[in-house]
Write a protein that holds these residues in place. Structure first.
Motif, PDB file in Angstrom:
ATOM      1  N   ALA A 171      30.599   0.797 -46.717  1.00 14.78           N
ATOM      2  CA  ALA A 171      31.821   1.484 -47.155  1.00 14.78           C
ATOM      3  C   ALA A 171      31.882   2.917 -46.638  1.00 14.78           C
ATOM      4  CB  ALA A 171      31.898   1.475 -48.678  1.00 14.78           C
ATOM      5  N   GLN A 172      30.733   3.585 -46.543  1.00 20.60           N
ATOM      6  CA  GLN A 172      30.690   4.994 -46.140  1.00 20.60           C
ATOM      7  C   GLN A 172      30.790   5.187 -44.629  1.00 20.60           C
ATOM      8  OE1 GLN A 172      30.713   7.939 -47.732  1.00 20.60           O
ATOM      9  NE2 GLN A 172      30.484   9.056 -45.801  1.00 20.60           N
ATOM     10  N   LEU A 173      30.279   4.235 -43.848  1.00 27.20           N
ATOM     11  CA  LEU A 173      30.120   4.434 -42.403  1.00 27.20           C
ATOM     12  C   LEU A 173      31.403   4.861 -41.673  1.00 27.20           C
ATOM     13  CD1 LEU A 173      28.104   4.376 -40.066  1.00 27.20           C
ATOM     14  CD2 LEU A 173      28.577   1.936 -39.802  1.00 27.20           C
ATOM     15  N   PRO A 174      32.563   4.208 -41.910  1.00 26.85           N
ATOM     16  CA  PRO A 174      33.771   4.626 -41.190  1.00 26.85           C
ATOM     17  C   PRO A 174      34.118   6.094 -41.436  1.00 26.85           C
ATOM     18  CG  PRO A 174      34.125   2.508 -42.247  1.00 26.85           C
ATOM     19  CD  PRO A 174      32.820   3.037 -42.765  1.00 26.85           C
ATOM     20  N   ALA A 175      33.937   6.569 -42.670  1.00 19.01           N
ATOM     21  CA  ALA A 175      34.249   7.962 -43.003  1.00 19.01           C
ATOM     22  C   ALA A 175      33.303   8.923 -42.291  1.00 19.01           C
ATOM     23  CB  ALA A 175      34.174   8.164 -44.515  1.00 19.01           C
ATOM     24  N   VAL A 193      31.651   8.435 -39.465  1.00 23.78           N
ATOM     25  CA  VAL A 193      31.917   8.446 -38.018  1.00 23.78           C
ATOM     26  C   VAL A 193      33.239   9.147 -37.709  1.00 23.78           C
ATOM     27  CG1 VAL A 193      32.370   6.974 -36.007  1.00 23.78           C
ATOM     28  CG2 VAL A 193      30.493   6.419 -37.567  1.00 23.78           C
ATOM     29  N   THR A 194      34.283   8.855 -38.471  1.00 26.25           N
ATOM     30  CA  THR A 194      35.598   9.455 -38.223  1.00 26.25           C
ATOM     31  C   THR A 194      35.569  10.972 -38.410  1.00 26.25           C
ATOM     32  OG1 THR A 194      36.659   7.417 -38.954  1.00 26.25           O
ATOM     33  CG2 THR A 194      38.050   9.348 -38.830  1.00 26.25           C
ATOM     34  N   ALA A 195      34.782  11.455 -39.373  1.00 26.04           N
ATOM     35  CA  ALA A 195      34.696  12.901 -39.619  1.00 26.04           C
ATOM     36  C   ALA A 195      34.149  13.642 -38.409  1.00 26.04           C
ATOM     37  CB  ALA A 195      33.823  13.164 -40.840  1.00 26.04           C
TER      38      ALA A 195
END
Length: 282
Positions: free
Chosen positions: A83-87, A89-91
């Motif tokens: 759940a955390q990974l996309p946030a 990487v996008t940051a």
């Protein structure tokens, strides 16, 4: 180049998610940017690659992969990390091409992924690295290249050739899919927590398989038999699979293999020839 995660960021993320790395899931997170970029370069990843990453964890290696412009699909078994990974990487890389699949890598199928992968690059959980690799290679014939970090002992076994002390069933099964070689060691100090085993990088290049699924299944059955009791001669170790030691000797001789040889002396090509002989005789 984009920003990667360092030791402080890794610890902060883990604390935020209340993640304590577990031995059960084989979680040791890489926190060294030089190691990450070395893995990505050794994996020959570029903007045209469609990369499958297994066990991305907190995202250290994921960021190294996405900064090349490659399309990355990360398969993560831990729901909090997935759940955390996309946030994360996008940051750091707003234009990153990343899809995250929350699943066990041992059960992932083609229908679970958004695209057919051309590369596997991963810091594999050490307790399941061989089963995961064999599952991925069998499931995704599109994979042309792999570069994985595994426990040193396992890596040397996967890449071993006949006659080596560490050559065994994983070596032969892996060789069915292509060629393997070690690509250097990795310091324990680049991980958090620091593991109590050494790590090694292992590279893979796909080759055309020696035969169809029926032949592969027969080869793997023979390999399991040959290495179950590796000190025994093949006529003995394969007697259960081939219908007694006399019959085993007969079939081995017909395949041009010495019945008194041991499994550790037999190449994947020899096992393929033996499997063809078995299938022709059945």
């Amino acid at each position: 180049m984009g920003a990667l995660l360092g030791p402080a960021e890794i610890r902060d993320l883990a604390a935020k998610l209340d993640v304590t790395p577990t031995k059960k899931l084989g979680q040791n997170f890489v926190h060294d940017a030089n190691t990450v970029r070395r893995i990505v370069a050794s994996g020959r990843v570029d903007a045209s690659s469609k990369v499958l990453e297994i066990g991305p964890g907190l995202g250290s290696l994921t960021l190294g992969l996405t900064e090349t412009g490659a399309s990355v699909t990360a398969v993560e078994i831990d729901g909090r990390l997935a759940a955390q990974l996309p946030a994360t990487v996008t940051a750091l890389q707003p234009s990153a091409q990343l899809r995250v699949v929350h699943q066990d890598a041992l059960t992932v199928a083609a229908s679970d992924l958004p695209e057919a992968p051309t590369h596997v690059v991963a810091n594999l959980p050490y307790n399941v690295s061989v089963p995961v690799l064999l599952h991925l290679l069998a499931t995704f014939p599109s994979i042309e290249r792999a570069l994985v970090m595994v426990q040193a002992e396992v890596g040397y076994r996967i890449a071993a050739g006949p006659g080596s002390k560490v050559y065994g069933a994983p070596s032969v099964k892996a060789a069915w899919y292509g060629s393997w070689s070690t690509a250097g060691q990795v310091s324990r100090q680049v991980f958090w927590p620091v593991p109590n085993v050494d790590s090694v990088l292992v590279g893979f290049d796909r080759a055309d398989p020696p035969g169809d699924e029926t032949l592969r299944a027969q080869v793997f059955t023979l390999v399991d038999g040959a290495f179950q009791q590796r000190r025994k001669m093949l006529r003995q170790s394969l007697s259960g699979v081939l219908g007694g030691s006399a019959r085993a000797s007969e079939i081995l001789e017909a395949a041009g293999i010495d019945p008194t040889a041991r499994g550790e002396a037999i190449s994947v090509d020899d096992f393929v020839r033996l499997a063809r002989t078995v299938l022709a005789a059945s």
